[in-house]
Design an enzyme around this catalytic site. Sequence first.
Site, PDB file in Angstrom:
ATOM      1  N   GLY A 101      -1.354 132.206 -65.655  1.00  0.00           N
ATOM      2  CA  GLY A 101      -2.452 133.003 -65.342  1.00  0.00           C
ATOM      3  C   GLY A 101      -3.704 132.255 -65.550  1.00  0.00           C
ATOM      4  O   GLY A 101      -4.626 133.000 -65.559  1.00  0.00           O
ATOM      5  N   ASP A 133     -11.080 132.250 -58.786  1.00  0.00           N
ATOM      6  CA  ASP A 133     -10.672 131.130 -59.756  1.00  0.00           C
ATOM      7  C   ASP A 133     -11.545 129.769 -59.339  1.00  0.00           C
ATOM      8  O   ASP A 133     -11.762 129.047 -60.144  1.00  0.00           O
ATOM      9  CB  ASP A 133      -9.165 130.695 -59.421  1.00  0.00           C
ATOM     10  CG  ASP A 133      -8.077 131.935 -59.744  1.00  0.00           C
ATOM     11  OD1 ASP A 133      -8.527 132.920 -60.362  1.00  0.00           O
ATOM     12  OD2 ASP A 133      -6.986 131.833 -59.361  1.00  0.00           O
ATOM     13  N   THR A 160     -10.096 141.922 -57.355  1.00  0.00           N
ATOM     14  CA  THR A 160     -11.374 142.244 -56.402  1.00  0.00           C
ATOM     15  C   THR A 160     -12.006 141.288 -55.354  1.00  0.00           C
ATOM     16  O   THR A 160     -12.504 141.461 -54.568  1.00  0.00           O
ATOM     17  CB  THR A 160     -12.540 142.750 -57.428  1.00  0.00           C
ATOM     18  OG1 THR A 160     -12.663 141.424 -58.364  1.00  0.00           O
ATOM     19  CG2 THR A 160     -12.015 143.964 -58.055  1.00  0.00           C
TER      20      THR A 160
HETATM   21  P1  ADP Z   1      -1.835 129.079 -62.460  1.00  0.00           P
HETATM   22  O1  ADP Z   1      -2.851 128.358 -61.534  1.00  0.00           O
HETATM   23  O2  ADP Z   1      -1.873 130.414 -62.963  1.00  0.00           O
HETATM   24  O3  ADP Z   1      -1.606 128.140 -63.504  1.00  0.00           O
HETATM   25  P2  ADP Z   1      -0.171 128.525 -60.156  1.00  0.00           P
HETATM   26  O4  ADP Z   1       1.299 128.831 -59.917  1.00  0.00           O
HETATM   27  O5  ADP Z   1      -1.212 128.926 -59.229  1.00  0.00           O
HETATM   28  O6  ADP Z   1      -0.531 129.035 -61.808  1.00  0.00           O
HETATM   29  O7  ADP Z   1      -0.215 126.950 -60.333  1.00  0.00           O
HETATM   30  C1  ADP Z   1       0.607 126.320 -61.045  1.00  0.00           C
HETATM   31  C2  ADP Z   1       0.962 124.930 -60.447  1.00  0.00           C
HETATM   32  O8  ADP Z   1      -0.082 123.973 -60.099  1.00  0.00           O
HETATM   33  C3  ADP Z   1       1.972 124.108 -60.877  1.00  0.00           C
HETATM   34  O9  ADP Z   1       3.330 124.611 -60.499  1.00  0.00           O
HETATM   35  C4  ADP Z   1       1.719 122.817 -60.355  1.00  0.00           C
HETATM   36  O10 ADP Z   1       2.691 122.480 -58.783  1.00  0.00           O
HETATM   37  C5  ADP Z   1       0.233 122.769 -60.079  1.00  0.00           C
HETATM   38  N1  ADP Z   1      -0.296 122.023 -61.455  1.00  0.00           N
HETATM   39  C6  ADP Z   1      -1.182 122.577 -62.182  1.00  0.00           C
HETATM   40  N2  ADP Z   1      -1.217 121.470 -63.291  1.00  0.00           N
HETATM   41  C7  ADP Z   1      -0.882 120.617 -63.017  1.00  0.00           C
HETATM   42  C8  ADP Z   1      -0.693 119.192 -63.703  1.00  0.00           C
HETATM   43  N3  ADP Z   1      -1.321 118.782 -64.724  1.00  0.00           N
HETATM   44  N4  ADP Z   1       0.246 118.362 -63.141  1.00  0.00           N
HETATM   45  C9  ADP Z   1       0.851 118.705 -61.977  1.00  0.00           C
HETATM   46  N5  ADP Z   1       0.754 119.802 -61.428  1.00  0.00           N
HETATM   47  C10 ADP Z   1      -0.031 120.667 -61.709  1.00  0.00           C
HETATM   48 MG    MG Z   2      -3.160 129.286 -59.558  1.00  0.00          MG
END
Ligand code: ADP
Ligand code: MG
Length: 386
Positions: free
Chosen positions: A128, A176, A39
């Site tokens: 997610g 988010d 949304t």
């Molecule tokens: P979500 O936000 O649902 O977890 P996303 O695909 O939007 O999934 O984001 C995940 C990405 O964020 C990872 O693939 C990485 O690139 C980055 N990320 C998140 N947390 C970390 C972390 N602790 N260290 C390095 N990269 C991170």
């Molecule tokens: Mg994300």
Amino acid sequence: MTPAAASAAVRAGFRRVHGSDPEGVWAAPGRVNLIGEHTDYNDGFALPMALPQAAVLAARRREDGLLRLHSAQGDGRTTELRVAGLAPGGTPGWTRYPAGVVWALRERGLPVGGADLHLDSSVPTGAGLSSSAALECAVAVAYNDVYGLGLSRPELARVAQYAENAYAGVPCGVMDQMASVCCTGGHALHLDSRSLEVRQVPLDLTGHGLRLLVLDTRVKHDLADGAYAALRAGCERAAGLLGLPALRDLAGAELPATLVRLPADLVPLVRHVVTENARVERAVERLAAGEPEALGPLLTEGHASLRDDYRVSCPETDLAVEAAVAAGALGARMTGGGFGGSVIALVPAGDAASVARAVTDAFAAAGFAAPAVLEAVPSPGARRIG
Ligand code: ADP
Ligand code: MG
């Protein structure tokens, strides 16, 4: 881990990696969204809450224009970037999120330079639960403080969203990031994605004998893969055909008469968005009436809409919802963008273990990898912790 312990651990990590003390330590949480999915980019409503799991970031300003990035969850290397040279598409891997925030601040004309950053996050990635927004928002609040920018919380969320959209190339809405910066402990956040007005809605699950389980299916979603962008474009096309600024402007009562005027492929998209906005309002009313257990049927109804109309569910999330409800959950739904990720289940406290076990057993019987089980406790938003 307490904030003080998390701060001390990340300070120590910073010293090992960067060889000096940080100026401070900031934390920004992941989130689950109770209701109001897909949304936000329709200018609509959502009801997220922050998780105890957070991206914790130690930072120290640098005066030489270098941005040095290290993550405890990374490959052990420190990435060094020149702030003046940051450009969308030019930054590899995970570093595009923090680099994108610095770039987005500079795009706003703010005089920010380099920093040493060390990240340690307990938010599972790709589940997610918004590990990406947690990371972006941790960088945004840290920069806001070390560079004395004075940005408001909604402004920080917009910067973080712009970084993810324009720099990292993920066309997410603003929910988010708003959740990560604006949530408060013990509350869900009633968000208006158009005005960015927020209202803190008390959410006392324990006091009502309830728990909110998070069942991470471990199916990795990839919001950049085009499906999300196609859904977003479909919604924008529908609003355009209806002569509306956004689908948020379509009232529930007008829905039946409106749907017959739309091309068949857009009908289920519009139906989801309009009914989902209405579910957010109903959820907020129930919480205000002190009836959090009444969220249950709204969650399950919302999942059916995401599965059948919006079509962002997958066999694992559907099975988790089905098994949780069959085992006594008051309601369950996928949370986040979909195509995998996590399911939330509202359960009577005494049934939490048996619901988790039932979902795990159902996954084993279906040949799916075992889900990870967390508990969602409404937690504080982004802040300095050390
Ligand atoms: P979500 O936000 O649902 O977890 P996303 O695909 O939007 O999934 O984001 C995940 C990405 O964020 C990872 O693939 C990485 O690139 C980055 N990320 C998140 N947390 C970390 C972390 N602790 N260290 C390095 N990269 C991170
Ligand atoms: Mg994300």
